[in-house]
Design an enzyme around this catalytic site. Structure first.
Site, PDB file in Angstrom:
ATOM      1  N   VAL A  70      -1.406   4.493   9.368  1.00  0.00           N
ATOM      2  CA  VAL A  70      -2.225   3.275   8.998  1.00  0.00           C
ATOM      3  C   VAL A  70      -1.316   2.358   8.207  1.00  0.00           C
ATOM      4  O   VAL A  70      -0.780   2.610   7.151  1.00  0.00           O
ATOM      5  CB  VAL A  70      -3.426   3.567   8.442  1.00  0.00           C
ATOM      6  CG1 VAL A  70      -4.242   2.196   8.458  1.00  0.00           C
ATOM      7  CG2 VAL A  70      -4.306   4.421   9.385  1.00  0.00           C
ATOM      8  N   SER A  71      -1.231   1.017   8.253  1.00  0.00           N
ATOM      9  CA  SER A  71      -0.439   0.242   7.930  1.00  0.00           C
ATOM     10  C   SER A  71      -0.716  -0.244   6.637  1.00  0.00           C
ATOM     11  O   SER A  71      -0.241  -0.130   5.431  1.00  0.00           O
ATOM     12  CB  SER A  71      -0.190  -1.543   8.685  1.00  0.00           C
ATOM     13  OG  SER A  71      -1.406  -1.821   9.076  1.00  0.00           O
ATOM     14  N   ASP A  72      -2.172  -0.596   6.380  1.00  0.00           N
ATOM     15  CA  ASP A  72      -2.796  -0.985   5.146  1.00  0.00           C
ATOM     16  C   ASP A  72      -2.534   0.083   4.099  1.00  0.00           C
ATOM     17  O   ASP A  72      -2.444   0.059   2.869  1.00  0.00           O
ATOM     18  CB  ASP A  72      -3.961  -1.691   5.305  1.00  0.00           C
ATOM     19  CG  ASP A  72      -5.076  -0.824   6.106  1.00  0.00           C
ATOM     20  OD1 ASP A  72      -4.819  -0.234   6.756  1.00  0.00           O
ATOM     21  OD2 ASP A  72      -6.188  -1.494   6.308  1.00  0.00           O
ATOM     22  N   CYS A  73      -3.114   1.491   4.606  1.00  0.00           N
ATOM     23  CA  CYS A  73      -3.094   2.623   3.666  1.00  0.00           C
ATOM     24  C   CYS A  73      -1.588   2.925   3.238  1.00  0.00           C
ATOM     25  O   CYS A  73      -1.208   3.072   2.249  1.00  0.00           O
ATOM     26  CB  CYS A  73      -3.278   3.737   4.446  1.00  0.00           C
ATOM     27  SG  CYS A  73      -5.265   3.769   4.804  1.00  0.00           S
ATOM     28  N   GLU A 118      -0.571   0.112   0.627  1.00  0.00           N
ATOM     29  CA  GLU A 118      -1.089   0.597  -0.807  1.00  0.00           C
ATOM     30  C   GLU A 118      -0.756   1.526  -1.548  1.00  0.00           C
ATOM     31  O   GLU A 118      -0.416   1.815  -2.711  1.00  0.00           O
ATOM     32  CB  GLU A 118      -2.640   0.803  -0.613  1.00  0.00           C
ATOM     33  CG  GLU A 118      -3.570  -0.616   0.000  1.00  0.00           C
ATOM     34  CD  GLU A 118      -3.448  -1.935  -0.867  1.00  0.00           C
ATOM     35  OE1 GLU A 118      -3.034  -1.753  -2.095  1.00  0.00           O
ATOM     36  OE2 GLU A 118      -3.719  -2.907  -0.298  1.00  0.00           O
TER      37      GLU A 118
END
Length: 536
Positions: free
Chosen positions: A458-461, A464
């Site tokens: 997952v890109s946003d995970c 972060e």
């Protein structure tokens, strides 16, 4: 995450007592009792394990006419920091509930999420997990047709699963698409069926709960109006006929890969849903037709089962569920495929748990059913089935909050554990074998929503977690643990660049965006929109 559905899923009840529930449902929580036969770690148990953390600071309260002062804010912040340190799991993540849907999604999870004490799951033994979210009815259906319901569902489990169902029943007798949604056929029919499979009688439940549920189903046209996914689940159980489902021919997977409509171009959730569905449709598989199944056939339909016009039922969808109506040309396409389906031999393709059981009940793959307890979560509103979990997501943001508090002296051990969890949760390798030929994408260097075993990047995970590791790299290793190798930071950046759109510069969530918006017109599901292709 970037998807449109019937209504937004509310923030779900967490395992530490906070919730977004109506007043009546809050009152029902008072009935909750800890069950010794169900392993469960509460916030209080984590606090005991971390009893060295002083939680005795007094609560800070400012009256409506009081000025907010530095001392009070600092005390409140310190109290919050210490609490979060106290409820952290030993491996560094913060266990939390990740659920909310009251309908059945297609893939019984192959990728349970991590947790302490059996609440939040455990990892898989390979990296080929599928993204999924699931509520209890689908679990109950597969356990029922496989004859293993009494093996994995103890009386204590049954009691809590039933309580969860009744607690979230709406005043009109139905169940919603999600925890607090208006009643829908997919929510009501599937939860009613699940309760019956768990042993509830026709008239059981307080205030005629089962009777009111049945009245809602019949009053809204019967279960033939359930959306397409629900039709499939009921067909597998044997209370609906496959001829009443729009075709899901496995031959689609034989299209040449350059075809603009090849299913390999679908959004990852969509294709991993419809691959096992197409297998089950090709097999026309259903479980044993027991007396209970025969009774359900009478209970949830408005017409005697033998007299239902299944061909007409294919396009029938309850108005309460109809969020994304089919366009006329799509219905014509389904009609043509339905005709051809009766003339075609279908390729068998085993993928998910239901497929494994249909293909080979004694096969090694179906033994993953032994991990059913890993997917169950017990909270103050009863027991439900977890979805992906969000352990990494929660860990990354909690870590950033602790770092932002500037109270590092209060939380160094907690930060060290979180650092360890994020280091160990990074995906080290791409999917096994020739993954591109199986329409998978690179995942090496990324982070998943839950943990490494989940396997779906997952890109946003990733962004972060990468941010956290960069912050930790500026801190002394003796305080926060060993720094991650620079090479692992580079491959994380490489993944992010991989899912960046070359057109807009934006980032997709799971895989590179597919610039073929016309494929959205193929969406067969009435209660979701924008599910066919990956978007930014």
């Amino acid at each position: 995450m970037g998807r449109t559905c019937l209504a937004p899923t509310i923030s779900s009840v967490d395992n530490f007592g906070s919730s977004i529930l109506t007043l009546e449902r809050r009152k029902s929580q008072q009935k909750w009792n800890k069950l010794g036969s169900i392993t469960r770690k509460t916030a209080e148990e984590f606090k005991k394990e971390n009893k060295h953390i002083d939680l005795s600071l007094p609560a800070v309260r400012f009256g409506p006419d009081e000025d907010v002062n530095y001392e009070g804010l600092t005390t409140a912040l310190r109290k919050a920091v210490r609490l979060h340190c106290a409820i952290q799991a030993s491996d560094g993540h913060w266990p939390a509930e990740h659920s909310g849907p009251m309908f059945i999604t297609p893939a019984l999870p192959k990728s349970p999420v991590r947790g302490d004490g059996g609440n939040n799951g455990g990892g898989r033994d390979d990296k080929e997990g599928v993204p999924s979210s699931a509520s209890s009815p689908w679990l109950i259906i597969i356990l029922y047709i496989s004859g293993t319901i009494s093996t994995f569902i103890t009386e204590a489990h049954r009691k809590e699963l039933i309580r969860f169902g009744y607690l979230h029943q709406n005043d009109d007798g139905g169940w919603g698409f999600h925890l607090e949604g208006h009643s829908t056929m997919i929510g009501t029919a599937l939860n009613y069926v699940a309760l019956r499979l768990l042993g509830e009688g026709l008239d059981d439940g307080e205030n005629r709960a089962m009777t009111r549920a049945r009245e809602w189903i019949i009053g809204n046209g019967g279960a033939t109006g359930i959306p397409s996914w629900g039709k499939l689940y009921l067909s597998v159980l044997g209370v609906y006929e496959w001829s009443g489902c729009n075709p899901l021919p496995p031959e689609f997977w034989l299209f040449p890969s350059f075809s603009p409509y090849h299913p390999g171009k679908m959004w990852c959730y969509c294709r991993t849903a419809y691959m096992p569905m197409s297998y089950l449709y090709g097999r026309k598989y259903h479980g044993p037709i027991t007396d209970l199944v025969k009774s359900l056939r009478r209970e949830i339909h408005t017409t005697p089962y033998e007299e239902i016009d299944w061909n007409k039922a294919r396009h029938n969808c309850c108005k309460a569920d109809l969020y994304y109506p089919h366009v006329f040309i799509q219905d014509v396409l389904w009609d043509c495929l339905h005709y051809l389906a009766s003339k075609t031999f279908f390729l068998l393709q085993s993928l998910q748990m239901m497929c494994w059981w249909a293909e080979e009940p004694n096969g090694d793959e179906f033994k993953n059913l032994a991990r059913v307890p890993d997917w169950l979560w017990l909270a103050e509103d009863g027991m439900k089935m977890q979805s992906l979990g969000s352990a990494l997501w929660d860990c990354a943001f909690t870590t950033q909050a602790l770092l932002s508090s500037r109270m590092i002296d209060e939380c160094l051990p907690s930060l060290k554990k979180a650092h360890f969890y994020m280091r160990e949760s990074q995906v080290r390798e791409n999917p096994n074998g020739d993954f591109k030929s199986m329409y998978r994408h690179m995942s090496k260097g990324a982070w998943c929503l839950s943990d490494q075993d989940n396997g779906w990047a997952v890109s946003d995970c990733t962004a972060e977690a990468l941010k956290c590791l960069l912050l930790f790299s500026q801190m002394p290793p003796e305080f926060v643990g060993e720094k991650v190798d620079e090479e692992r930071l580079y491959v994380a950046v490489n993944f992010l660049l991989y899912v960046q759109s070359p057109i807009s510069g934006g980032f997709a969530i799971w895989e590179p965006p597919i610039p073929q918006p016309y494929m959205q017109a193929l969406n067969p599901l009435e209660c979701f929109a924008d599910i066919v292709i990956e978007i930014e």
